[in-house]
Write an enzyme that holds these catalytic residues in place. Structure first.
Site, mmCIF file in Angstrom:
data_model
loop_
_atom_site.group_PDB
_atom_site.id
_atom_site.type_symbol
_atom_site.label_atom_id
_atom_site.label_comp_id
_atom_site.label_asym_id
_atom_site.label_seq_id
_atom_site.Cartn_x
_atom_site.Cartn_y
_atom_site.Cartn_z
ATOM 1 N N ASP A 166 0.840 -1.194 0.000
ATOM 2 C CA ASP A 166 0.000 0.000 0.000
ATOM 3 C C ASP A 166 0.876 1.245 0.000
ATOM 4 O OD1 ASP A 166 -2.143 -1.702 0.174
ATOM 5 O OD2 ASP A 166 -2.587 -1.271 2.274
ATOM 6 N N ASP A 186 1.403 4.566 2.041
ATOM 7 C CA ASP A 186 1.082 5.197 3.324
ATOM 8 C C ASP A 186 1.420 6.672 3.268
ATOM 9 O OD1 ASP A 186 0.268 2.821 4.805
ATOM 10 O OD2 ASP A 186 2.364 2.213 4.684
#
Length: 212
Positions: free
Chosen positions: A137, A139
């Site tokens: 992901d 962040d």
């Protein structure tokens, strides 16, 4: 050469200069390895004595995380998440998380608030050490010293959901961190991550409303 960094530093800052002598003797072997390699540590949230910084050591795998302390006097260099926003232009890696960063940069800049890259993407951009992978992901942090409404948050969630990849953004309030998606949701209370621990609150910007 030690650079004098004004304390307090902030969560998600990356710090270089952790001396081997301050690593606890019972730390896992991999901690000594990465410190020997000169990898930075990341500032985490915790209450510590004056002059000290709560930090986390990042290993080679996702399960390798070690919490410890670093003296502010040992900080040789600091990189903040905001400094990494444009670093993506200088890397050849093209992970989905970095593609998403390039895509949403103008959107985030338009908010007019300080923001930056944290987590694995921030670490890789700051060090050149490959920690990202195809499923990582992106962040992000957004510094919201002043009130950031649920309506604003919902609009930002919608915009970020149009990105090429999954984005996890934390609102950094004066009292601690709150997940953007949680604050944008319908729950009356949200989880605030503060130096003295995590707790549910009604409004992260109004300390008097904090409740256990």
């Amino acid at each position: 050469m030690v650079m004098r960094v004004n304390l307090p530093v902030q969560p998600h800052d990356l710090l270089w200069g952790m001396p081997m002598a301050t690593v606890p003797a019972d730390a896992p072997a991999w901690v000594f390895e990465v410190i020997t390699l000169g990898h930075p540590v990341v500032v985490r949230r915790a209450q510590v004595a004056q002059g000290w910084v709560a930090v986390g050591v990042r290993g080679h795998s996702r399960d390798q995380r070690f919490a410890t302390l670093m003296s502010g006097a040992d900080i040789a260099w600091r990189v903040q998440p905001e400094q990494l926003v444009d670093a993506v232009d200088n890397v050849v890696a093209d992970w989905p998380a970095l593609q998403a960063l390039r895509q949403i940069r103008s959107l985030m800049n338009a908010l007019g608030l300080p923001w930056g890259v944290a987590g694995g993407a921030g670490f890789e951009l700051a060090t050149g050490i490959q920690v990202l992978h195809q499923d990582s992901d992106l962040d992000l942090i957004l510094r919201t010293d002043d009130f950031f409404s649920r309506e604003q948050s919902a609009g930002l969630v919608e915009a970020l959901d149009n990105a090429l990849w999954r984005i996890d953004l934390q609102l950094q309030t004066p009292a601690g961190a709150v997940a953007l998606r949680e604050w944008a949701g319908a729950a009356r209370k949200v989880l605030l991550k503060a130096d003295d621990g995590a707790r549910l609150v009604d409004n992260p910007w109004q300390l008097q409303e904090h409740a256990a």
